[in-house]
Structures are given as structure tokens and as C-alpha cells.
Design an enzyme around this catalytic site. Structure first.
Site, PDB file in Angstrom:
ATOM      1  N   ASP A   9       0.881  -1.158   0.000  1.00  0.00           N
ATOM      2  CA  ASP A   9       0.000   0.000   0.000  1.00  0.00           C
ATOM      3  C   ASP A   9       0.931   1.224   0.000  1.00  0.00           C
ATOM      4  O   ASP A   9       2.100   1.111   0.367  1.00  0.00           O
ATOM      5  CB  ASP A   9      -0.855  -0.062   1.266  1.00  0.00           C
ATOM      6  CG  ASP A   9      -1.579   1.230   1.523  1.00  0.00           C
ATOM      7  OD1 ASP A   9      -2.184   1.759   0.579  1.00  0.00           O
ATOM      8  OD2 ASP A   9      -1.534   1.715   2.678  1.00  0.00           O
ATOM      9  N   ASP A  11       0.129   5.151   0.945  1.00  0.00           N
ATOM     10  CA  ASP A  11       0.043   6.157   2.013  1.00  0.00           C
ATOM     11  C   ASP A  11       0.039   5.501   3.391  1.00  0.00           C
ATOM     12  O   ASP A  11      -0.784   4.642   3.687  1.00  0.00           O
ATOM     13  CB  ASP A  11      -1.219   7.010   1.827  1.00  0.00           C
ATOM     14  CG  ASP A  11      -1.195   7.779   0.507  1.00  0.00           C
ATOM     15  OD1 ASP A  11      -0.092   8.192   0.091  1.00  0.00           O
ATOM     16  OD2 ASP A  11      -2.262   7.953  -0.100  1.00  0.00           O
TER      17      ASP A  11
HETATM   18 MG   LIG Z   1      -2.569   3.325   3.608  1.00  0.00          MG
END
Ligand SMILES: [Mg+2]
Length: 178
Positions: A9, A11
Site C-alpha cells: 500500500d 500512504d
Molecule cells: Mg494506507
């Protein structure tokens, strides 16, 4: 031969999240230091590295696809400079959450596209994220899952492993692999 991969992932894992804001420029994009170290280490263990990120700011009209591509261009060149390599592939979903797109996490569409394209060995591959939706998407794609413990306590999804940061992930799961 199928290849092992780590799906990330973005962020909160690769770069710091900015609460209530989309990362629209290179100035907003700050690497998490643990990530740089982790990335270097797993690259030397020959993992493919695939980024999968939900970016509904585009669907909402709050940022453009061009801005996202500039941010990712910056990320890739900086990673190359700092570690000698960068992500093998980048997948993003611009759809709004309410549309429940198959490509948007928690659905596994982006992960399945990469698994097919790169002929990935699912059983020896991982999804690492900081949200329940990352864990769910990883599970739905058949990957092993790692949750980086979010700041807020709350319901913990059914991740295979939960750690506080990528240093702990490396020490516990990857340090013996070469
Ligand atoms: Mg995230």
C-alpha cells in the site's frame, strides 16, 4: 518459474499520510525512513515489488491523474537514487469508494492484474498495508498479509501478522530469507 512478490500500500507505508489531504505534489511526498531500509533489504532478496494504491481524490476531482503521475515519477526516481532500485510496477485506482469497483481495495482487482501480468507465486507473496482494506484485498487475492498497526486502536482485521513498523516486519518475517 513463478516469482515471489511484495505488494505495498502507499500512504502510511511508503510515505507519510497527510490527514485530510491528498498527496498532490512531490513536496507533499515524504518517505517513511523504515520503508527505504526495508525496500533495500527485500530487493536484495529478489522480491518483485508492486505498489497498489487507492486514489479516489482523482475520482472526486480533487487532483488530476497527471499530478498523481508526477508524484509517482518523483517517488520512483528518489527510490532509485536512495536504494538502487524502485517499484517494478504501480497500480492505482481512481474510482470513488461508493462505486465499489473491483479494482479498488478492499477488492482485489489491482492485485490480480499484477499477479497475472508478472506470473506471481501467490503462496510466497505478501501484501503490506496500514488499513483493513489492504488486508482484505490481500486475502481476497490469496496473499499473506501484514498490517502495520494504525495509530488508532480499534477493530483489527484478520491479518496474518500485525507489526508496528517495517523494521519489525523485516526482523520477524524476512531477515532469514535470501
Ligand atoms: Mg494506507
Amino acid at each position: 518459474m513463478k516469482r515471489k512478490a511484495i505488494f505495498f500500500d502507499r500512504d502510511g507505508v511508503v510515505n507519510f499520510r497527510i490527514v485530510g489531504k491528498y498527496i498532490k505534489s512531490a513536496e507533499d511526498f515524504r518517505f517513511v525512513p523504515d520503508f527505504i531500509k526495508f525496500f533495500k533489504n527485500i530487493k536484495s532478496a529478489a522480491y518483485l515489488t508492486i505498489l497498489t494504491t487507492n486514489q479516489q481524490g482523482i475520482g472526486k476531482g480533487l487532483m488530476t491523474e497527471k499530478e498523481l503521475e508526477i508524484v509517482h515519477g518523483y517517488m520512483q526516481s528518489k527510490l532509485k537514487e536512495l536504494t538502487g532500485s524502485n517499484f517494478d510496477d504501480i497500480y492505482y485506482s481512481t474510482e470513488l469508494a461508493e462505486n465499489n469497483s473491483f479494482r479498488r481495495k478492499p477488492n482485489p482487482g489491482m492485485l490480480l492484474e499484477a499477479i497475472e501480468k508478472w506470473d506471481i507465486d501467490i503462496e510466497n507473496s505478501w501484501m503490506i498495508g496500514d488499513r483493513k482494506s489492504d488486508v482484505t484485498a490481500g486475502k481476497r487475492a490469496g496473499l499473506k498479509t501484514v498490517l502495520l498497526k494504525p495509530a488508532k486502536n480499534g477493530d483489527f482485521p484478520n491479518a496474518d501478522y500485525v507489526f508496528r513498523n517495517l523494521d519489525e516486519v523485516f526482523t520477524n518475517l524476512f531477515s532469514k530469507l535470501k
